[in-house]
Design a protein around this motif. Structure first.
Motif, mmCIF file in Angstrom:
data_model
loop_
_atom_site.group_PDB
_atom_site.id
_atom_site.type_symbol
_atom_site.label_atom_id
_atom_site.label_comp_id
_atom_site.label_asym_id
_atom_site.label_seq_id
_atom_site.Cartn_x
_atom_site.Cartn_y
_atom_site.Cartn_z
ATOM 1 N N PRO A 126 37.095 36.562 60.577
ATOM 2 C CA PRO A 126 35.936 36.298 61.428
ATOM 3 C C PRO A 126 34.715 35.745 60.694
ATOM 4 N N ASP A 127 34.619 35.995 59.384
ATOM 5 C CA ASP A 127 33.428 35.554 58.666
ATOM 6 C C ASP A 127 33.739 35.429 57.176
ATOM 7 N N GLU A 128 32.754 34.943 56.430
ATOM 8 C CA GLU A 128 32.964 34.707 55.004
ATOM 9 C C GLU A 128 33.174 35.994 54.231
ATOM 10 N N ALA A 129 32.514 37.058 54.632
ATOM 11 C CA ALA A 129 32.684 38.338 53.941
ATOM 12 C C ALA A 129 34.137 38.804 54.020
ATOM 13 N N ALA A 130 34.727 38.658 55.192
ATOM 14 C CA ALA A 130 36.138 39.036 55.361
ATOM 15 C C ALA A 130 37.038 38.111 54.549
ATOM 16 N N GLN A 131 36.693 36.832 54.526
ATOM 17 C CA GLN A 131 37.480 35.887 53.738
ATOM 18 C C GLN A 131 37.470 36.244 52.254
ATOM 19 N N LYS A 132 36.315 36.658 51.747
ATOM 20 C CA LYS A 132 36.212 37.009 50.335
ATOM 21 C C LYS A 132 37.091 38.208 49.993
#
Length: 534
Positions: free
Chosen positions: A479-485
Motif C-alpha cells: 500500500p505504501d513505500e514503508a511497506a515496500q521497504k
C-alpha cells in the motif's frame, strides 16, 4: 615493480603516441561536426528490447526513444508522450503522443507502433511483464492515442514505460515490433535523436551515428536529466571506435585522436588525471558487479554450494584488485541486492558480505554438499576493461575453496551469445560469468533482473526461487513505500538463501573526456546536450 607501476610508466612513453594514427581523422574538415568515442565494448546487437547489455542500451538511447523518461533523481516524466490521464477507478490510462514524432525511415510514429512495441517488450522485460499481467486491453484509439484498460490498478505504469536499466522499452515501427520476442530485430529504425548508419558499421571496429534532422526535442522548461527532458544533438556524427586495449585508448585520448573513452582502465587513471587536455568524470549511477550462476547445471544447481561461496567472496579484495586501492573513491564494498542510493536499500543480512572471510569453512561446506570435482566453466571476456581482471580475481577465490575452475577466454559479444545457452558446460553452456547491473535496474525488486526466480523464464542463469517471486508480488501490492521497504528487507534475506547471484561490490565507471566538451550527463553515456566549448 608491480604490474600497475609498469603500466603507468608505459602509458607515459612516446610509444603510445605512435598508436593514435589508427583512428580516423576528424570530419570537421568535410563540414561535419564529429564526436569520436571509444565504448566499453563492441556493439554486435541492434535490438535494445532483446538485450540487457549496457552497450546495447547506450546504442538504444541514441537511436530509439521511450514514452517516458527518468531524471537523475528517479522521477518519471513524459518523453514521447505528451501526457496521460487516468480514470477515477485507476483502471484506464490514456496516453497521448507528442505531435510530430517521426521514425528514421520518414514515417510518422503512430499509436499502433507503440502498442506493438510495448507488447513485444513486455514479453522480454520483467517490469514489462508485470504491467502486461494486469492489462486487459491495450489499444490504439487513434493515431496519437493509446489506451490501457487494466484488471487492477497499476500506479507504476509510467515508471515501467521509462525503464532504462534492463530491456529498453524502445518504440519502433509496428512491422519490426511484430518480430517474435525470442528473435532479434535486425533493422535499426527508431525515432531518437541519432540515426544508425548501418552501411558504415564494421562489427568489432566501428559504429557510426548521424544526427536525425526529423527529431523533435521536447520543449520542457526543465533542463535535460538522464532520459528525461529535451534531447538535443549538437554533433552531426558520432563515431564509435571499438578499441579493447586500454593503453591504445589512453594514448588516443592524450593525442586528441578521440574525444571520449567510456571506461578508463584503472591503471591509466593517474596518467590521464595528469593530462591537462583531459577531464576524468565518474558516472553518477553506480554499477554493481555480480557473479551469476547457472542454476540449471551442477554444481550450482545445489543451493548449499552457492550459500557456501558467500563465506569466501571478499567484496573489498575484489574491488581493490580490479580498480586499484588508489582509486577507492570510485568503488565500494559491503553492498547488498539493492542500489545503495535508492529508497529500497537496506542492511538486512549484510554481515554475509562484511564478516571475516573463511575459505576453509566454505571449502568444507562445498565438499559436504556433494561437489565431486567437475569442471566449473567460467566465461572470461578478455576485451572488457573491468570484467576480465575481476573474473580472474573471482576465479582465484573459487580455486581456493576447492572448485575445479576452467576459465574460458572470449570477447564480450561471444559471452553474451553463449550465456543464453542452457546446455551443459561441456556442450557449449557455462557455470559462471561476471557482469554489472546498473543502479537504475536494481532500485526496486520488480525490474531487478537478477532477483527473478521464475525458472526458465528468468534472466540467464534461470534460478527457481518461489519465495522471491511471492515477495516480489507482495511488493507490487504493497500500500505504501514503508511497506515496500519492509518487504525489500525480506527479499534481501531470502536472496541470501536462494543466492541467485553474489554481489561483488559497486563501482562508478570513470570516463575520460576532452576538456573541450561541456554539458555532459553523467548517469550513463548519452550523446545529447553534450557539446563543445568552442
Amino acid at each position: 615493480m608491480n604490474r600497475r607501476d609498469v603500466l603507468k610508466l608505459a602509458a607515459q612513453s612516446a610509444v603510445f603516441a605512435q598508436l593514435a594514427p589508427i583512428f580516423t581523422a576528424p570530419a570537421q574538415a568535410a563540414g561535419k561536426k564529429e564526436l569520436r568515442y571509444i565504448p566499453e565494448a563492441d556493439l554486435n546487437i541492434l535490438d535494445p528490447v532483446w538485450s540487457t547489455s549496457t552497450i546495447v542500451a547506450v546504442y538504444g538511447h541514441m537511436v530509439f526513444d521511450t514514452l517516458y523518461g527518468f531524471d537523475k533523481d528517479y522521477n518519471v516524466h513524459p518523453q514521447m508522450a505528451e501526457g496521460h490521464s487516468v480514470s477515477d477507478d485507476k483502471l484506464q490510462w490514456t496516453v497521448k503522443l507528442r505531435d510530430g514524432l517521426q521514425f528514421h525511415d520518414g514515417q510518422p510514429v503512430l499509436a499502433k507502433d507503440c502498442v506493438a512495441s510495448i507488447q513485444r517488450w513486455g514479453k522480454r522485460d520483467f517490469m514489462g511483464s508485470a504491467l502486461l499481467s494486469v492489462v486487459e486491453t491495450l489499444t490504439a484509439v487513434d493515431d496519437r492515442t493509446l489506451q490501457f484498460k487494466l484488471k487492477k490498478p497499476f500506479p507504476l505504469l509510467p515508471m515501467t514505460l521509462a525503464t532504462s536499466g534492463s530491456n529498453m522499452p524502445a518504440m519502433m515501427p509496428e512491422r519490426l515490433a511484430q518480430t517474435s520476442p525470442n528473435e532479434q530485430v535486425r533493422e535499426s529504425i527508431g525515432s531518437g535523436p541519432y540515426r544508425f548508419v548501418k552501411e558504415e558499421w564494421v562489427s568489432g571496429s566501428k559504429a557510426v551515428f548521424e544526427k536525425f534532422a526529423g527529431y523533435k526535442p521536447r520543449s520542457d522548461s526543465f533542463p535535460p536529466s538522464y532520459t528525461a527532458g529535451p534531447k538535443i544533438a549538437h554533433f552531426d556524427r558520432v563515431v564509435w571506435n571499438i578499441i579493447a586495449d586500454a593503453s591504445t585508448a589512453a594514448a588516443a585520448l592524450q593525442a586528441g585522436e578521440v574525444d571520449i573513452i567510456e571506461m578508463v582502465g584503472a591503471d591509466f587513471l593517474p596518467v590521464l588525471k595528469a593530462e591537462p587536455s583531459v577531464q576524468l568524470l565518474p558516472r553518477s549511477t553506480p554499477n554493481f558487479a555480480i557473479m551469476r550462476f547457472n542454476h540449471l547445471q551442477p554444481p550450482f544447481n545445489n543451493p548449499a554450494i552457492r550459500q557456501a561461496l558467500l563465506k569466501a567472496i571478499d567484496q573489498r579484495a575484489i574491488m581493490a584488485g580490479t580498480f586499484g586501492e588508489e582509486n577507492k573513491a570510485f568503488w565500494q564494498f559491503g553492498v547488498g541486492y539493492f542500489s545503495p542510493d535508492s529508497p529500497m536499500a537496506n542492511k538486512a543480512g549484510l554481515e554475509a558480505f562484511t564478516s571475516p572471510r573463511d575459505f576453509k569453512k566454505a571449502a568444507a561446506e562445498i565438499k559436504a554438499a556433494g561437489y565431486d570435482g567437475e569442471p566449473v566453466v567460467v566465461l572470461d571476456p578478455v576485451d572488457y576493461p573491468w570484467t576480465h581482471p575481476c573474473t580472474l580475481l573471482a576465479a582465484d577465490t573459487l580455486k581456493k575453496v576447492g572448485l575445479n575452475v576452467d576459465i574460458q577466454a572470449m570477447d564480450w559479444g561471444t559471452l553474451m551469445q553463449r550465456r543464453q545457452s542452457q546446455e551443459p558446460p561441456g556442450k557449449g553452456g557455462w557455470n559462471i560469468f561476471l557482469t554489472a547491473l546498473s543502479g537504475m535496474s536494481n532500485f526496486n525488486p520488480v525490474g531487478h533482473i537478477g532477483l527473478r526466480g521464475n525458472g526458465k523464464d528468468a534472466w540467464v542463469g534461470w534460478p527457481t526461487a518461489p519465495r522471491l517471486e511471492e515477495l516480489r508480488q507482495q511488493w507490487l501490492d504493497a500500500p505504501d513505500e514503508a511497506a515496500q521497504k519492509k518487504i525489500c528487507e525480506e527479499i534481501q534475506k531470502q536472496a541470501l538463501v536462494d543466492v541467485p547471484y553474489i554481489p561483488l561490490g559497486a563501482f562508478a565507471t570513470v570516463s575520460g573526456y576532452s576538456n573541450n566538451l561541456t554539458d555532459i550527463q553523467l548517469q550513463r553515456p548519452l550523446f545529447t546536450t553534450m557539446k563543445t566549448k568552442s
